[in-house]
Design a protein around this motif. Structure first.
Motif, PDB file in Angstrom:
ATOM      1  N   PRO A   4       0.921  -1.205  -0.005  1.00 46.95           N
ATOM      2  CA  PRO A   4      -0.136   0.031   0.050  1.00 46.95           C
ATOM      3  C   PRO A   4       0.660   1.161  -0.030  1.00 46.95           C
ATOM      4  CG  PRO A   4      -0.889  -1.509   1.572  1.00 46.95           C
ATOM      5  CD  PRO A   4       0.542  -2.114   1.202  1.00 46.95           C
ATOM      6  N   ARG A   5       0.340   2.328  -0.657  1.00 49.93           N
ATOM      7  CA  ARG A   5       1.086   3.779  -0.723  1.00 49.93           C
ATOM      8  C   ARG A   5       1.070   4.183   0.597  1.00 49.93           C
ATOM      9  NH1 ARG A   5       3.304   4.886  -5.029  1.00 49.93           N
ATOM     10  NH2 ARG A   5       1.904   4.743  -6.837  1.00 49.93           N
ATOM     11  N   ALA A   6       0.466   4.093   1.646  1.00 50.54           N
ATOM     12  CA  ALA A   6       0.665   4.591   3.021  1.00 50.54           C
ATOM     13  C   ALA A   6       1.833   4.074   3.639  1.00 50.54           C
ATOM     14  CB  ALA A   6      -0.475   4.546   3.889  1.00 50.54           C
ATOM     15  N   GLN A   7       2.253   2.691   3.480  1.00 54.11           N
ATOM     16  CA  GLN A   7       3.571   2.067   3.948  1.00 54.11           C
ATOM     17  C   GLN A   7       4.735   2.502   3.233  1.00 54.11           C
ATOM     18  OE1 GLN A   7       2.487  -2.094   3.674  1.00 54.11           O
ATOM     19  NE2 GLN A   7       1.172  -2.191   5.440  1.00 54.11           N
ATOM     20  N   GLN A   8       4.458   2.924   2.039  1.00 56.52           N
ATOM     21  CA  GLN A   8       5.674   3.456   1.198  1.00 56.52           C
ATOM     22  C   GLN A   8       6.053   4.872   1.601  1.00 56.52           C
ATOM     23  OE1 GLN A   8       4.833   3.260  -3.007  1.00 56.52           O
ATOM     24  NE2 GLN A   8       4.743   1.010  -3.024  1.00 56.52           N
ATOM     25  N   TYR A   9       5.244   5.539   1.902  1.00 57.20           N
ATOM     26  CA  TYR A   9       5.550   7.036   2.465  1.00 57.20           C
ATOM     27  C   TYR A   9       5.931   6.728   3.695  1.00 57.20           C
ATOM     28  CZ  TYR A   9       3.120   9.296  -1.544  1.00 57.20           C
ATOM     29  OH  TYR A   9       2.923   9.680  -2.660  1.00 57.20           O
ATOM     30  N   LYS A  10       5.659   5.847   4.655  1.00 60.07           N
ATOM     31  CA  LYS A  10       6.165   5.632   5.816  1.00 60.07           C
ATOM     32  C   LYS A  10       7.600   5.154   5.757  1.00 60.07           C
ATOM     33  CE  LYS A  10       5.997   5.460  10.229  1.00 60.07           C
ATOM     34  NZ  LYS A  10       5.671   6.754  10.996  1.00 60.07           N
TER      35      LYS A  10
END
Length: 106
Positions: A4-10
């Motif tokens: 997921p995108r949110a995990q990549q941003y994290k």
């Protein structure tokens, strides 16, 4: 890479906060063992942040290290501090907070 995108941003939080120019002279390789996938994802930016602060302290200078540290702590203290929970203090009836001395029934 990661789903997921949110995990990549994290994962990229330290890079997004500090900018790519701060990472110009640093070559990083991160390996994570143990825990679940989410815990590993939260451990990676923390290790990157700690490594960058240590690098700037040793090779660049104290003033720039303080700048980086202040930016990271202002955004999220968990990027530099591993355990937010305090240790439990020793309590009566045992050697530490949870275990108890063995009881004899005779």
């Amino acid at each position: 890479m990661i789903g997921p995108r949110a995990q990549q941003y994290k994962l990229l939080e330290p890079v997004l906060l500090l900018g790519k120019e701060q990472f110009a002279g640093v070559d990083l390789e991160v390996r994570v063992k143990g825990g679940c996938h989410v815990a590993q994802i939260y451990a990676i930016p923390q290790s990157i942040s700690k490594t960058l602060v240590a690098y700037y302290q040793k090779y660049v200078g104290e003033a720039s290290k303080k700048e980086i540290k202040d930016i990271l702590i202002q955004y999220d203290r968990a990027l530099l501090v591993a355990e937010p929970y305090p240790c439990k203090s020793k309590r009566f009836g045992g050697p530490d907070s949870h275990t108890r001395y063995q009881k004899s029934n005779r």
